[in-house]
Design an enzyme around this catalytic site. Structure first.
Site, PDB file in Angstrom:
ATOM      1  N   SER A   1      16.805 -41.230 -14.522  1.00 57.56           N
ATOM      2  CA  SER A   1      15.569 -40.457 -14.516  1.00 57.56           C
ATOM      3  C   SER A   1      15.717 -39.091 -15.169  1.00 57.56           C
ATOM      4  O   SER A   1      14.721 -38.368 -15.304  1.00 57.56           O
ATOM      5  CB  SER A   1      15.073 -40.264 -13.075  1.00 57.56           C
ATOM      6  OG  SER A   1      16.027 -39.546 -12.314  1.00 57.56           O
TER       7      SER A   1
ATOM      8  N   CYS B   1       0.027   0.689   8.014  1.00 65.10           N
ATOM      9  CA  CYS B   1      -0.438   1.172   6.704  1.00 65.10           C
ATOM     10  C   CYS B   1      -1.734   1.961   6.834  1.00 65.10           C
ATOM     11  O   CYS B   1      -1.973   2.903   6.080  1.00 65.10           O
ATOM     12  CB  CYS B   1      -0.632  -0.006   5.755  1.00 65.10           C
ATOM     13  SG  CYS B   1       0.898  -0.820   5.256  1.00 65.10           S
TER      14      CYS B   1
ATOM     15  N   GLU C   1       0.826  -1.205   0.000  1.00 63.28           N
ATOM     16  CA  GLU C   1       0.000   0.000   0.000  1.00 63.28           C
ATOM     17  C   GLU C   1       0.863   1.259   0.000  1.00 63.28           C
ATOM     18  O   GLU C   1       0.585   2.227  -0.715  1.00 63.28           O
ATOM     19  CB  GLU C   1      -0.918   0.008   1.232  1.00 63.28           C
ATOM     20  CG  GLU C   1      -1.876  -1.172   1.290  1.00 63.28           C
ATOM     21  CD  GLU C   1      -1.327  -2.338   2.086  1.00 63.28           C
ATOM     22  OE1 GLU C   1      -2.128  -3.081   2.670  1.00 63.28           O
ATOM     23  OE2 GLU C   1      -0.077  -2.518   2.128  1.00 63.28           O
TER      24      GLU C   1
ATOM     25  N   CYS D   1      -2.409  -3.394   7.406  1.00 65.13           N
ATOM     26  CA  CYS D   1      -2.069  -3.580   8.814  1.00 65.13           C
ATOM     27  C   CYS D   1      -2.351  -2.315   9.607  1.00 65.13           C
ATOM     28  O   CYS D   1      -2.302  -1.204   9.082  1.00 65.13           O
ATOM     29  CB  CYS D   1      -0.602  -3.980   8.963  1.00 65.13           C
ATOM     30  SG  CYS D   1       0.576  -2.691   8.480  1.00 65.13           S
TER      31      CYS D   1
ATOM     32  N   ARG E   1      18.583 -22.119 -10.635  1.00 63.36           N
ATOM     33  CA  ARG E   1      19.538 -21.812 -11.697  1.00 63.36           C
ATOM     34  C   ARG E   1      18.858 -21.319 -12.972  1.00 63.36           C
ATOM     35  O   ARG E   1      19.442 -20.543 -13.723  1.00 63.36           O
ATOM     36  CB  ARG E   1      20.374 -23.053 -12.054  1.00 63.36           C
ATOM     37  CG  ARG E   1      21.147 -23.638 -10.899  1.00 63.36           C
ATOM     38  CD  ARG E   1      21.992 -24.828 -11.323  1.00 63.36           C
ATOM     39  NE  ARG E   1      21.190 -25.897 -11.922  1.00 63.36           N
ATOM     40  CZ  ARG E   1      20.511 -26.804 -11.229  1.00 63.36           C
ATOM     41  NH1 ARG E   1      20.491 -26.753  -9.910  1.00 63.36           N
ATOM     42  NH2 ARG E   1      19.815 -27.752 -11.841  1.00 63.36           N
TER      43      ARG E   1
ATOM     44  N   LEU F   1      19.852 -28.535  -5.647  1.00 62.66           N
ATOM     45  CA  LEU F   1      18.580 -27.961  -5.190  1.00 62.66           C
ATOM     46  C   LEU F   1      18.611 -26.439  -5.153  1.00 62.66           C
ATOM     47  O   LEU F   1      17.965 -25.807  -4.312  1.00 62.66           O
ATOM     48  CB  LEU F   1      18.196 -28.516  -3.810  1.00 62.66           C
ATOM     49  CG  LEU F   1      18.069 -30.037  -3.719  1.00 62.66           C
ATOM     50  CD1 LEU F   1      17.664 -30.454  -2.310  1.00 62.66           C
ATOM     51  CD2 LEU F   1      17.056 -30.571  -4.732  1.00 62.66           C
TER      52      LEU F   1
END
Length: 332
Positions: free
Chosen positions: A173, A89, A54, A80, A212, A209
């Site tokens: 896989s 806000c 906001e 908030c 990239r 993990l």
């Protein structure tokens, strides 16, 4: 029929999408301000410690010389009314002279939970709640789940052939799915604050993990069990305890979304314990054509059709030659 409120909320939702990877543990909120002369300015929540959506939208308007008196502000989440790392806000909205606020949904965070709406209405600001609610609820699913349960939203990712197999009998896989699907997986990683695999997957594939193929932060890495000291997944957390305890710990650390990537034993464990909030299955147009290739889950499944957990598909999308199917299953 699309209303002006719907159109303004749509602008706020678009703005929020750009903030998805940078705001956690805060929500990725978008806002749009329409001034009395019809100009529209948008903004989205900044990184923790920065301004909320906001405030960013209002700042964009004032930087352009716009007058906010009599303006309407649309936001994807209730503003908030408390002071955290930033000021409330609601106070900024009231002080700016904005006379109407459209909020897609209320914020379940105990620090907000209706107090933002109450503060605005007490100051004479008109508040409408509900336009764009379904889209905002979907967009903020991980945040809403975390605030209501204290645990991260668990997203289980699976990649398989159309007949539900994840690897050949020799263990190979890579790659079942194509580049578009793999890029989408990296997007999910960037949107998750933590990612989890089993130690068997680390020993078999040695995954890093990381993110990239897309722009975004690398998630915190968690492995169920112990892994070699030279594994690419390091630095990581090696977990040997109960999964529920893990979710509680991650939730208290501000992890809003946990992405589980496998393997079949880990997927089966999360599924069996009813801990998965969303299944994201990437299906390749390929068939192993037998029962000797590896399945998506291992161990015992539902014993009868009557015991079969059922749910609903929430999205189906074509990615290159592959399909991404998203579903939610009722484990009760």
């Amino acid at each position: 029929m699309t209303t002006p409120d719907d159109e303004l909320i749509a602008r706020a939702l678009d703005a929020a999408g750009a903030a998805r990877t940078r705001t956690a543990p805060n929500p990725w909120v978008g806002a749009a301000v329409e001034t009395s002369d019809g100009r529209v300015f948008t903004g989205a929540t900044e990184a923790p410690g920065g301004a909320h959506g906001e405030i960013v939208a209002m700042r964009a308007a004032t930087d352009a010389g716009a007058d906010l008196h009599g303006a309407t502000l649309a936001t994807t989440l209730e503003p908030c009314a408390h002071t955290g790392r930033t000021g409330p806000c609601t106070r900024a909205i009231i002080d700016a002279g904005i006379t109407r606020v459209i909020a897609a949904i209320e914020d379940p965070d105990p620090n907000v939970a209706g107090s933002g709406i109450a503060a605005l209405e007490a100051a004479g600001v008109g508040v409408t709640v509900g336009p764009g609610a379904a889209d905002a609820t979907e967009q903020l699913a991980a945040y809403l789940h975390h605030r209501r349960t204290g645990r991260p939203y668990v997203l289980l990712k699976l990649a398989a052939t159309t007949d539900g197999r994840t690897a050949a009998t020799d263990g190979s896989s890579q790659w079942i799915t194509g580049e578009d699907a793999r890029r989408d997986v990296h997007r999910l990683r960037a949107e998750s604050q933590a990612i989890l695999v089993g130690a068997g997957t680390v020993r078999a594939d040695d995954p890093s993990l990381t993110v990239r193929l897309v722009d975004g932060p690398d998630p915190r890495r968690i492995v169920l069990g112990s892994v070699p000291a030279d594994a690419a997944v390091h630095p990581c957390t090696e977990w040997r305890g109960d999964l529920v305890d893990l979710l509680d710990e991650l939730g208290s650390d501000g992890v809003l979304q946990l992405m589980v990537e496998g393997g079949a034993n880990t997927a089966a464990q999360f599924h069996a314990e009813g801990l998965v909030d969303r299944y994201v299955v990437y299906l390749a147009p390929a068939m192993f054509g037998g029962d000797d290739a590896r399945a998506m889950f291992v161990g015992e499944g539902a014993a009868t059709i009557g015991a079969l957990p059922r749910g609903r598909f929430v999205d189906v999308l074509r990615l290159g030659d592959d399909l991404r199917v998203e579903l939610v299953i009722d484990h009760r």
